[in-house]
Scaffold this active site. Structure first.
Site, PDB file in Angstrom:
ATOM      1  N   ARG A  85      11.358 -10.836   6.586  1.00 12.64           N
ATOM      2  CA  ARG A  85      12.057  -9.584   6.892  1.00 12.64           C
ATOM      3  C   ARG A  85      12.888  -9.709   8.167  1.00 12.64           C
ATOM      4  O   ARG A  85      12.395 -10.178   9.190  1.00 12.64           O
ATOM      5  CB  ARG A  85      11.044  -8.438   7.078  1.00 12.64           C
ATOM      6  CG  ARG A  85      10.407  -7.981   5.815  1.00 12.64           C
ATOM      7  CD  ARG A  85       9.816  -6.596   5.904  1.00 12.64           C
ATOM      8  NE  ARG A  85       8.889  -6.407   7.015  1.00 12.64           N
ATOM      9  CZ  ARG A  85       7.963  -5.449   7.029  1.00 12.64           C
ATOM     10  NH1 ARG A  85       7.863  -4.618   6.015  1.00 12.64           N
ATOM     11  NH2 ARG A  85       7.153  -5.314   8.056  1.00 12.64           N
ATOM     12  N   ARG A 109      -2.573 -10.215  12.814  1.00  9.66           N
ATOM     13  CA  ARG A 109      -2.823  -8.883  12.243  1.00  9.66           C
ATOM     14  C   ARG A 109      -3.678  -8.975  10.978  1.00  9.66           C
ATOM     15  O   ARG A 109      -4.575  -8.168  10.767  1.00  9.66           O
ATOM     16  CB  ARG A 109      -1.498  -8.195  11.921  1.00  9.66           C
ATOM     17  CG  ARG A 109      -0.749  -7.692  13.133  1.00  9.66           C
ATOM     18  CD  ARG A 109       0.638  -7.210  12.743  1.00  9.66           C
ATOM     19  NE  ARG A 109       0.612  -5.977  11.966  1.00  9.66           N
ATOM     20  CZ  ARG A 109       1.585  -5.611  11.133  1.00  9.66           C
ATOM     21  NH1 ARG A 109       2.636  -6.379  10.940  1.00  9.66           N
ATOM     22  NH2 ARG A 109       1.500  -4.470  10.487  1.00  9.66           N
ATOM     23  N   LYS A 167       0.818  -1.219   0.000  1.00  8.67           N
ATOM     24  CA  LYS A 167       0.000   0.000   0.000  1.00  8.67           C
ATOM     25  C   LYS A 167       0.852   1.269   0.000  1.00  8.67           C
ATOM     26  O   LYS A 167       0.541   2.242  -0.681  1.00  8.67           O
ATOM     27  CB  LYS A 167      -0.932  -0.031   1.225  1.00  8.67           C
ATOM     28  CG  LYS A 167      -2.060   0.957   1.195  1.00  8.67           C
ATOM     29  CD  LYS A 167      -3.182   0.512   2.110  1.00  8.67           C
ATOM     30  CE  LYS A 167      -2.715   0.207   3.523  1.00  8.67           C
ATOM     31  NZ  LYS A 167      -2.946   1.311   4.461  1.00  8.67           N
ATOM     32  N   ARG A 196     -11.676   2.868   8.841  1.00 11.21           N
ATOM     33  CA  ARG A 196     -11.470   1.461   9.203  1.00 11.21           C
ATOM     34  C   ARG A 196     -12.749   0.803   9.697  1.00 11.21           C
ATOM     35  O   ARG A 196     -12.761  -0.391   9.965  1.00 11.21           O
ATOM     36  CB  ARG A 196     -10.380   1.353  10.273  1.00 11.21           C
ATOM     37  CG  ARG A 196      -8.997   1.618   9.688  1.00 11.21           C
ATOM     38  CD  ARG A 196      -7.896   1.222  10.600  1.00 11.21           C
ATOM     39  NE  ARG A 196      -6.608   1.325   9.929  1.00 11.21           N
ATOM     40  CZ  ARG A 196      -5.448   1.280  10.541  1.00 11.21           C
ATOM     41  NH1 ARG A 196      -5.409   1.139  11.854  1.00 11.21           N
ATOM     42  NH2 ARG A 196      -4.320   1.378   9.867  1.00 11.21           N
TER      43      ARG A 196
END
Length: 223
Positions: free
Chosen positions: A127, A171, A19, A93
């Site tokens: 990551r 998440r 995004k 949201r």
């Protein structure tokens, strides 16, 4: 592309969907101002505004920030740039927040990045970070020269809590549960445009072509 009318757009997508990259390309290509709810929230807390202090109180107590406070915060910032086109990121949201935004502004389009959760999991859990410098490596496409060690200092890399598999799964599930009603809200209004893919560089040309068509049509209608 020069726009002949003020464009108001929203971008949605789960964490790790690309995004940020797509937002940067949209703002550069179409001259929209990128408005990030996270940046607005942090700035208000730092400046100790009335709403910022309310937010900090909620966050410090581990509570969700109420929709009406969040909506007031974002709308306050949007009013400061009333004559500019913008791309809103991180808000709304909830359906309540979407309704508050609709009450103040007419949204031209909502870009939804639909990246498979498995792809995002692989992307995020690969990551590794060198904490002192903030350098980020990815074991799939940007690995360190020596596994587990920073290229510059040779110090150990760590996996941030946010990038651990179990955290990523939680998440993503939370994002899905929270935002599906918002996507449905915009879908019913006919302004939602979903782009599906696994690579940002392959999704972007489709987003760019769509926005050129959309904004060109809107500008002609306004002329």
């Amino acid at each position: 592309m020069v726009l002949q009318r003020v464009i108001r757009a929203v971008i949605m997508g789960p964490p790790g969907s690309g995004k940020g990259t797509v937002s940067a390309r949209i703002t550069k290509s179409f001259g929209l101002q990128h408005m990030s709810s996270g940046d607005i929230l942090r700035a208000n807390i730092k400046e100790k505004t009335e709403l910022g202090l309310l937010m900090k109180s909620c966050i410090d107590q581990g509570q969700l920030v109420p929709d009406d406070i969040m909506s007031r915060l974002i709308l306050n910032d949007l009013r400061k740039i009333d004559n500019n086109g913008w791309l809103l990121d991180g808000f709304p949201r909830t359906v309540s927040q979407a309704e508050a935004l609709d009450h103040a502004y007419s949204i031209d389009t909502v870009i939804n990045l639909n990246v498979p959760f498995q792809t995002i999991k692989e992307r995020l859990t690969s990551r590794w970070t060198h904490i002192p410098s903030g350098r980020v490596y990815n074991t799939d496409f940007n690995p360190p020269k020596v596994p587990g060690l920073d290229d510059v200092t040779g110090e150990p890399l760590v996996q941030r809590d946010d990038d651990r598999p179990e955290t990523v799964t939680r998440r993503l599930k939370s994002y899905e549960n929270q935002t599906e009603p918002v996507l449905e809200y915009y879908r019913s209004k006919g302004v939602l445009e979903t782009f599906t893919g696994t690579e940002t560089n392959k999704i972007w040309p489709h987003v760019e072509a769509f926005l050129h068509r959309k904004f060109s049509a809107l500008s002609q209608r306004a002329a």
